[in-house]
Motif scaffolding. Structure first.
Motif, PDB file in Angstrom:
ATOM      1  N   ASN A  48       5.125 -25.071   9.551  1.00  0.00           N
ATOM      2  CA  ASN A  48       5.793 -24.034   8.749  1.00  0.00           C
ATOM      3  C   ASN A  48       6.208 -22.798   9.535  1.00  0.00           C
ATOM      4  O   ASN A  48       7.225 -22.172   9.225  1.00  0.00           O
ATOM      5  N   ILE A  49       5.431 -22.428  10.545  1.00  0.00           N
ATOM      6  CA  ILE A  49       5.707 -21.185  11.282  1.00  0.00           C
ATOM      7  C   ILE A  49       6.532 -21.452  12.538  1.00  0.00           C
ATOM      8  O   ILE A  49       7.273 -20.591  12.995  1.00  0.00           O
ATOM      9  N   TRP A  50       6.400 -22.664  13.074  1.00  0.00           N
ATOM     10  CA  TRP A  50       7.142 -22.997  14.290  1.00  0.00           C
ATOM     11  C   TRP A  50       8.645 -22.724  14.187  1.00  0.00           C
ATOM     12  O   TRP A  50       9.227 -22.164  15.125  1.00  0.00           O
ATOM     13  N   PRO A  51       9.321 -23.084  13.100  1.00  0.00           N
ATOM     14  CA  PRO A  51      10.770 -22.836  13.047  1.00  0.00           C
ATOM     15  C   PRO A  51      11.147 -21.371  13.242  1.00  0.00           C
ATOM     16  O   PRO A  51      12.256 -21.066  13.670  1.00  0.00           O
ATOM     17  N   ARG A  52      10.235 -20.471  12.941  1.00  0.00           N
ATOM     18  CA  ARG A  52      10.525 -19.033  13.053  1.00  0.00           C
ATOM     19  C   ARG A  52      10.109 -18.458  14.398  1.00  0.00           C
ATOM     20  O   ARG A  52      10.812 -17.602  14.954  1.00  0.00           O
ATOM     21  N   LEU A  53       8.989 -18.907  14.943  1.00  0.00           N
ATOM     22  CA  LEU A  53       8.456 -18.301  16.161  1.00  0.00           C
ATOM     23  C   LEU A  53       8.467 -19.241  17.364  1.00  0.00           C
ATOM     24  O   LEU A  53       8.209 -18.807  18.483  1.00  0.00           O
ATOM     25  N   GLY A  54       8.755 -20.519  17.155  1.00  0.00           N
ATOM     26  CA  GLY A  54       8.723 -21.482  18.245  1.00  0.00           C
ATOM     27  C   GLY A  54      10.029 -21.538  19.021  1.00  0.00           C
ATOM     28  O   GLY A  54      11.113 -21.324  18.473  1.00  0.00           O
ATOM     29  N   LEU A  55       9.908 -21.836  20.319  1.00  0.00           N
ATOM     30  CA  LEU A  55      11.065 -21.963  21.213  1.00  0.00           C
ATOM     31  C   LEU A  55      10.967 -23.277  21.971  1.00  0.00           C
ATOM     32  O   LEU A  55       9.873 -23.799  22.194  1.00  0.00           O
ATOM     33  N   ASN A  56      12.115 -23.791  22.387  1.00  0.00           N
ATOM     34  CA  ASN A  56      12.176 -25.047  23.134  1.00  0.00           C
ATOM     35  C   ASN A  56      12.977 -24.859  24.416  1.00  0.00           C
ATOM     36  O   ASN A  56      13.926 -24.063  24.459  1.00  0.00           O
ATOM     37  N   VAL A  57      12.612 -25.620  25.440  1.00  0.00           N
ATOM     38  CA  VAL A  57      13.369 -25.593  26.691  1.00  0.00           C
ATOM     39  C   VAL A  57      14.823 -25.967  26.432  1.00  0.00           C
ATOM     40  O   VAL A  57      15.747 -25.432  27.054  1.00  0.00           O
ATOM     41  N   ALA A  58      15.018 -26.875  25.481  1.00  0.00           N
ATOM     42  CA  ALA A  58      16.378 -27.309  25.161  1.00  0.00           C
ATOM     43  C   ALA A  58      17.255 -26.171  24.651  1.00  0.00           C
ATOM     44  O   ALA A  58      18.491 -26.272  24.678  1.00  0.00           O
ATOM     45  N   ASP A  59      16.631 -25.065  24.215  1.00  0.00           N
ATOM     46  CA  ASP A  59      17.408 -23.906  23.759  1.00  0.00           C
ATOM     47  C   ASP A  59      18.124 -23.217  24.919  1.00  0.00           C
ATOM     48  O   ASP A  59      19.038 -22.418  24.708  1.00  0.00           O
ATOM     49  N   GLY A  60      17.683 -23.509  26.137  1.00  0.00           N
ATOM     50  CA  GLY A  60      18.338 -22.957  27.317  1.00  0.00           C
ATOM     51  C   GLY A  60      17.933 -21.532  27.646  1.00  0.00           C
ATOM     52  O   GLY A  60      16.914 -21.018  27.159  1.00  0.00           O
ATOM     53  N   LEU A  61      18.743 -20.883  28.476  1.00  0.00           N
ATOM     54  CA  LEU A  61      18.458 -19.531  28.945  1.00  0.00           C
ATOM     55  C   LEU A  61      18.471 -18.540  27.792  1.00  0.00           C
ATOM     56  O   LEU A  61      19.413 -18.512  26.995  1.00  0.00           O
ATOM     57  N   GLN A  62      17.437 -17.720  27.713  1.00  0.00           N
ATOM     58  CA  GLN A  62      17.288 -16.784  26.611  1.00  0.00           C
ATOM     59  C   GLN A  62      17.804 -15.390  26.973  1.00  0.00           C
ATOM     60  O   GLN A  62      17.608 -14.920  28.096  1.00  0.00           O
ATOM     61  N   ASP A  63      18.455 -14.754  26.022  1.00  0.00           N
ATOM     62  CA  ASP A  63      18.708 -13.322  26.094  1.00  0.00           C
ATOM     63  C   ASP A  63      17.556 -12.683  25.323  1.00  0.00           C
ATOM     64  O   ASP A  63      17.521 -12.722  24.090  1.00  0.00           O
ATOM     65  N   LEU A  64      16.592 -12.116  26.045  1.00  0.00           N
ATOM     66  CA  LEU A  64      15.367 -11.655  25.395  1.00  0.00           C
ATOM     67  C   LEU A  64      15.609 -10.473  24.463  1.00  0.00           C
ATOM     68  O   LEU A  64      14.909 -10.320  23.455  1.00  0.00           O
ATOM     69  N   ASP A  65      16.587  -9.626  24.765  1.00  0.00           N
ATOM     70  CA  ASP A  65      16.913  -8.526  23.856  1.00  0.00           C
ATOM     71  C   ASP A  65      17.402  -9.075  22.519  1.00  0.00           C
ATOM     72  O   ASP A  65      17.038  -8.575  21.451  1.00  0.00           O
ATOM     73  N   THR A  66      18.211 -10.110  22.573  1.00  0.00           N
ATOM     74  CA  THR A  66      18.698 -10.736  21.346  1.00  0.00           C
ATOM     75  C   THR A  66      17.574 -11.475  20.630  1.00  0.00           C
ATOM     76  O   THR A  66      17.456 -11.414  19.400  1.00  0.00           O
ATOM     77  N   LEU A  67      16.744 -12.157  21.400  1.00  0.00           N
ATOM     78  CA  LEU A  67      15.646 -12.933  20.817  1.00  0.00           C
ATOM     79  C   LEU A  67      14.721 -12.054  19.991  1.00  0.00           C
ATOM     80  O   LEU A  67      14.333 -12.425  18.869  1.00  0.00           O
ATOM     81  N   PHE A  68      14.363 -10.892  20.521  1.00  0.00           N
ATOM     82  CA  PHE A  68      13.428 -10.010  19.828  1.00  0.00           C
ATOM     83  C   PHE A  68      14.126  -8.902  19.042  1.00  0.00           C
ATOM     84  O   PHE A  68      13.471  -8.159  18.310  1.00  0.00           O
ATOM     85  N   GLY A  69      15.424  -8.772  19.221  1.00  0.00           N
ATOM     86  CA  GLY A  69      16.157  -7.742  18.499  1.00  0.00           C
ATOM     87  C   GLY A  69      15.904  -6.344  18.994  1.00  0.00           C
ATOM     88  O   GLY A  69      16.105  -5.363  18.263  1.00  0.00           O
ATOM     89  N   ARG A  70      15.479  -6.215  20.257  1.00  0.00           N
ATOM     90  CA  ARG A  70      15.216  -4.890  20.822  1.00  0.00           C
ATOM     91  C   ARG A  70      15.002  -5.024  22.324  1.00  0.00           C
ATOM     92  O   ARG A  70      14.878  -6.130  22.858  1.00  0.00           O
ATOM     93  N   ARG A  71      14.943  -3.905  23.020  1.00  0.00           N
ATOM     94  CA  ARG A  71      14.569  -3.861  24.439  1.00  0.00           C
ATOM     95  C   ARG A  71      13.168  -3.296  24.512  1.00  0.00           C
ATOM     96  O   ARG A  71      12.912  -2.182  24.051  1.00  0.00           O
ATOM     97  N   ALA A  72      12.234  -4.070  25.059  1.00  0.00           N
ATOM     98  CA  ALA A  72      10.839  -3.640  25.118  1.00  0.00           C
ATOM     99  C   ALA A  72      10.186  -4.189  26.376  1.00  0.00           C
ATOM    100  O   ALA A  72      10.763  -4.999  27.101  1.00  0.00           O
ATOM    101  N   HIS A  73       8.967  -3.742  26.633  1.00  0.00           N
ATOM    102  CA  HIS A  73       8.159  -4.303  27.706  1.00  0.00           C
ATOM    103  C   HIS A  73       7.902  -5.774  27.370  1.00  0.00           C
ATOM    104  O   HIS A  73       7.548  -6.100  26.237  1.00  0.00           O
TER     105      HIS A  73
END
Length: 249
Positions: A48-73
């Protein structure tokens, strides 16, 4: 003991190293996925929670600012076991974004279930080989801290090639850290601590942060939660060695 690990070290934390990844010789399996019963809560996390918080290698290169919706440590932890330490960090530091990597299904399920129950939005999870995640999903210079706590020490000499801390792995970590970022390692196996110190110490671009009085090790920082395995080991008089390196180049 039946396992080649100290009694207070989480066996699941070994689930971070992969034979098929380019940094390891083909055919060498450097982690063991241990069988374990999955509880109802863990299954809930995986389903139930994986679809919201889980990631896969198949998703490819991540833009972490977009992933979390902010710029943070940004903190990445390899091999979080059952997730207690990572959950505690994410809850204590809501201003920081965390990515956990673990192959052990019950541990991933438990982490996801707890994250949902506590309403955490600053945590994402890969149930994948850590090397593949680093190589294919995390951009160069995108991580502020990389944590590797209590990986499998593979104590027999013939198994040392299975240890995740190898020169190529350390160089990969360096490339993913931002300048000034930190690589934090911890182990309860003193010969592996020495191996870590030698391997990272010989990698260009890293500086050890330890004081001369304790070098190459540092006292356990307050921001690294004390695991139940570590607490049990302390009562038995077992040591734990922390090393923190800063990327300087």
């Amino acid at each position: 003991m039946t396992d080649a690990r100290s009694p207070h070290q989480s066996p699941e934390s070994a689930g971070t190293e992969n034979a098929g990844a380019p940094l390891h010789r083909p055919g060498i399996k450097s982690y063991v996925i241990r069988a374990g019963r999955t509880t109802q809560a863990q299954t809930r996390g995986l389903m139930n929670i994986w679809p919201r918080l889980g990631l896969n290698v198949a998703d490819g290169l991540q833009d972490l600012d977009t992933l979390f919706g902010r710029r943070a440590h940004r903190v990445v932890e390899i091999g979080f076991g059952m997730g207690g330490s990572l959950i505690e960090q994410a809850e204590t530091h809501p201003e920081t974004d965390f990515i956990g990597i673990e192959v052990h299904a019950p541990g991933v399920g438990k982490l996801l279930d707890e994250a949902d129950k506590r309403g955490l939005t600053n945590l994402r999870v890969y149930r994948e080989d850590a090397l593949a995640v680093l190589e294919q999903c995390l951009p160069p210079g995108s991580i502020d801290t990389l944590q590797l706590f209590f990986p499998d020490p593979w104590p027999k000499k013939k198994h040392h090639k299975r240890r995740i801390v190898q020169p190529a792995f350390v160089e990969l970590i360096r490339s993913r850290l931002a300048i000034g970022g930190h690589f934090h390692l911890a182990t309860d196996w003193e010969p592996y601590a020495e191996w870590m110190a030698e391997t990272v110490g010989q990698t260009p671009g890293f500086a050890n942060t330890a004081d001369a009085s304790t070098a190459p090790y540092v006292p356990r920082p307050a921001f690294r939660p004390l695991t139940k395995f570590e607490a049990r080991g302390e009562k038995l008089g077992h040591g734990v060695w922390d090393l923190i390196y800063r990327r300087v180049d």
